[in-house]
Design a protein around this motif. Structure first.
Motif, PDB file in Angstrom:
ATOM      1  N   ARG B  15      84.136  43.590  14.907  1.00 57.65           N
ATOM      2  CA  ARG B  15      83.929  42.141  14.813  1.00 57.65           C
ATOM      3  C   ARG B  15      84.768  41.387  15.831  1.00 57.65           C
ATOM      4  NH1 ARG B  15      82.120  40.748   9.427  1.00 57.65           N
ATOM      5  NH2 ARG B  15      80.054  41.601   9.712  1.00 57.65           N
ATOM      6  N   LEU B  18      83.058  41.454  19.094  1.00 55.49           N
ATOM      7  CA  LEU B  18      81.935  40.511  19.048  1.00 55.49           C
ATOM      8  C   LEU B  18      82.434  39.085  19.211  1.00 55.49           C
ATOM      9  CD1 LEU B  18      79.381  41.425  16.247  1.00 55.49           C
ATOM     10  CD2 LEU B  18      79.050  41.358  18.710  1.00 55.49           C
ATOM     11  N   GLY B  19      83.560  38.794  18.535  1.00 55.38           N
ATOM     12  CA  GLY B  19      84.149  37.458  18.634  1.00 55.38           C
ATOM     13  C   GLY B  19      84.564  37.148  20.059  1.00 55.38           C
ATOM     14  N   SER B  22      81.468  36.468  22.106  1.00 53.59           N
ATOM     15  CA  SER B  22      80.855  35.170  21.775  1.00 53.59           C
ATOM     16  C   SER B  22      81.633  34.041  22.418  1.00 53.59           C
ATOM     17  CB  SER B  22      80.833  34.928  20.265  1.00 53.59           C
ATOM     18  OG  SER B  22      80.550  36.094  19.580  1.00 53.59           O
ATOM     19  N   ALA B  23      82.962  34.127  22.328  1.00 54.79           N
ATOM     20  CA  ALA B  23      83.796  33.057  22.878  1.00 54.79           C
ATOM     21  C   ALA B  23      83.642  32.990  24.395  1.00 54.79           C
ATOM     22  CB  ALA B  23      85.257  33.284  22.503  1.00 54.79           C
ATOM     23  N   ALA B  25      81.121  34.053  26.134  1.00 52.60           N
ATOM     24  CA  ALA B  25      79.749  33.752  26.543  1.00 52.60           C
ATOM     25  C   ALA B  25      79.529  32.252  26.715  1.00 52.60           C
ATOM     26  CB  ALA B  25      78.758  34.310  25.525  1.00 52.60           C
ATOM     27  N   VAL B  26      80.257  31.438  25.949  1.00 52.20           N
ATOM     28  CA  VAL B  26      80.029  29.991  26.033  1.00 52.20           C
ATOM     29  C   VAL B  26      81.139  29.259  26.789  1.00 52.20           C
ATOM     30  CG1 VAL B  26      78.561  29.803  24.007  1.00 52.20           C
ATOM     31  CG2 VAL B  26      81.030  29.705  23.726  1.00 52.20           C
ATOM     32  N   ASN B  27      82.094  30.010  27.356  1.00 52.96           N
ATOM     33  CA  ASN B  27      83.170  29.385  28.122  1.00 52.96           C
ATOM     34  C   ASN B  27      83.230  29.998  29.513  1.00 52.96           C
ATOM     35  OD1 ASN B  27      84.978  27.541  26.352  1.00 52.96           O
ATOM     36  ND2 ASN B  27      84.486  29.286  25.031  1.00 52.96           N
ATOM     37  N   PHE B  38      91.823  31.482  18.661  1.00 51.05           N
ATOM     38  CA  PHE B  38      90.471  31.388  18.101  1.00 51.05           C
ATOM     39  C   PHE B  38      90.184  32.559  17.163  1.00 51.05           C
ATOM     40  CE2 PHE B  38      89.175  28.810  22.000  1.00 51.05           C
ATOM     41  CZ  PHE B  38      89.126  27.630  21.289  1.00 51.05           C
ATOM     42  N   LEU B  39      90.631  33.750  17.534  1.00 51.14           N
ATOM     43  CA  LEU B  39      90.275  34.939  16.769  1.00 51.14           C
ATOM     44  C   LEU B  39      91.259  35.222  15.642  1.00 51.14           C
ATOM     45  CD1 LEU B  39      89.341  36.931  19.912  1.00 51.14           C
ATOM     46  CD2 LEU B  39      87.803  36.677  17.988  1.00 51.14           C
ATOM     47  N   PHE B  84      75.562  41.880  25.834  1.00 49.44           N
ATOM     48  CA  PHE B  84      75.764  41.064  24.638  1.00 49.44           C
ATOM     49  C   PHE B  84      74.442  40.477  24.164  1.00 49.44           C
ATOM     50  CE2 PHE B  84      77.171  36.870  22.815  1.00 49.44           C
ATOM     51  CZ  PHE B  84      77.736  37.395  21.672  1.00 49.44           C
ATOM     52  N   LEU B  88      72.463  41.104  20.656  1.00 49.52           N
ATOM     53  CA  LEU B  88      71.963  40.044  19.770  1.00 49.52           C
ATOM     54  C   LEU B  88      70.498  40.267  19.421  1.00 49.52           C
ATOM     55  CD1 LEU B  88      73.436  36.691  21.147  1.00 49.52           C
ATOM     56  CD2 LEU B  88      74.033  37.914  19.076  1.00 49.52           C
TER      57      LEU B  88
END
Lengths: 204, 102
Positions: B15, B18-19, B22-23, B25-27, B38-39, B84, B88
């Protein structure tokens, strides 16, 4: 092999992480409501007690009292409003178990701060040059631009609010005699509506 | 690239990884401390997961100094982003298949 529940949890975790790391979501509706009330009070004091009601670009400040009173009210309002917003954001972030000062809040503040600081200097220069009638329209326009810019990094509703401010600002340059009214509508009423909306949508 | 029987990428089994993905991917990029915050994980734990993702070629590390303090920035690579997104898609399909089977 993993269970279906695990996959769903994985996806939920991914979604939440993407949102949390790209948007600052610790804005409080209460801050909006309070800031709106301050602005209404400030507009009232300026108009009724100081006779401030600009109707032309080169508006001469009323002789009633001291001309620097308007300046004191404006900076005082800015200071109290900032403190309120910071306090409630700090409090909301703590309640959400996050830090108020993190990568997302920094990014949002920088994006909001640049148009605000440039606008602030612009307004100050207009004030020094005697174009006091432009102070209120300009504050509406630059605040709208700041919100529009900051909206990428927080709740999407902030973008709509940005448009409302920009529209009020442009209207108030054209109808200068109503600029104080439009200013009170923008910084007062719109903040309160936004605050109530956010409070009922996200905080209850 | 190791893939388990259900088509999921082994590199994303944890996890925390994955976290991280994810973080990132959008930054555009995130530094070590922001990721840690964050994690909500320990230094060592985060470092080992980042190392694993780096080894796969999914994240890129850039070390620099801010004043005298060392600063480590992480960005996701094109390969990482593709992996990634594929992960998904597989997750979504597994959920759909399970739903239809019921």
């Amino acid at each position: 092999m993993k269970q279906e529940r695990d996959y769903i949890e994985d996806l939920a975790e991914i979604r939440s992480m993407m949102e949390r790391t790209s948007k600052f979501l610790s804005l409080s509706g209460w801050a909006g409501i309070l800031v709106g009330l301050y602005a209404l009070a400030a507009a009232y004091v300026a108009k009724i007690m100081l006779g401030f009601n600009p109707d032309e670009v080169m508006y001469s400040l009323p002789v009633k009292g001291n001309s620097s009173n308007i300046f004191v009210i404006a900076t005082g309002l800015l200071f109290v409003a900032l403190c309120t917003a910071l306090f409630f954001s700090y409090y909301t972030a703590r309640k959400r178990g996050e830090k108020a000062w993190n990568a997302t809040s920094r990014r949002m503040l920088i994006n909001m701060g640049v148009p605000l600081v440039v606008g602030g200097f612009f307004i100050l220069i207009m004030f020094l040059k005697g174009a006091t009638g432009l102070m209120m329209p300009l504050s509406l326009i630059f605040y709208g631009l700041a919100l529009f810019n900051a909206a990428k990094f927080t709740y999407g509703e902030v973008r709509i609010m940005g448009f409302v401010y920009m529209a009020s600002g442009l209207l108030s340059v054209y109808f200068l005699e109503y600029s104080l009214l439009l200013w009170a509508f923008g910084f007062g009423v719109v903040h309160i509506i936004y605050g109530l909306y956010m409070h009922f949508k996200y905080e209850r | 690239m190791k893939v388990s029987i259900d088509g999921l990428n082994k590199a994303f089994e944890s996890r925390i990884r994955l976290g991280i993905m994810s973080a990132l991917a959008v930054n555009d990029s995130l530094d070590f401390n922001s990721l840690k915050e964050f994690l909500d994980v320990t230094d060592g734990n985060l470092a080992s997961h980042l190392k694993a993702l780096e080894k796969e070629g999914f994240v890129q590390v850039e070390k620099s100094f801010i004043g005298r303090k060392p600063n480590t920035n992480y960005t996701v690579t094109a390969l990482g982003l593709r992996a990634f997104q594929a992960h998904l898609a597989v997750l979504e399909q597994l959920i759909l298949k399970n739903k239809n089977a019921k």
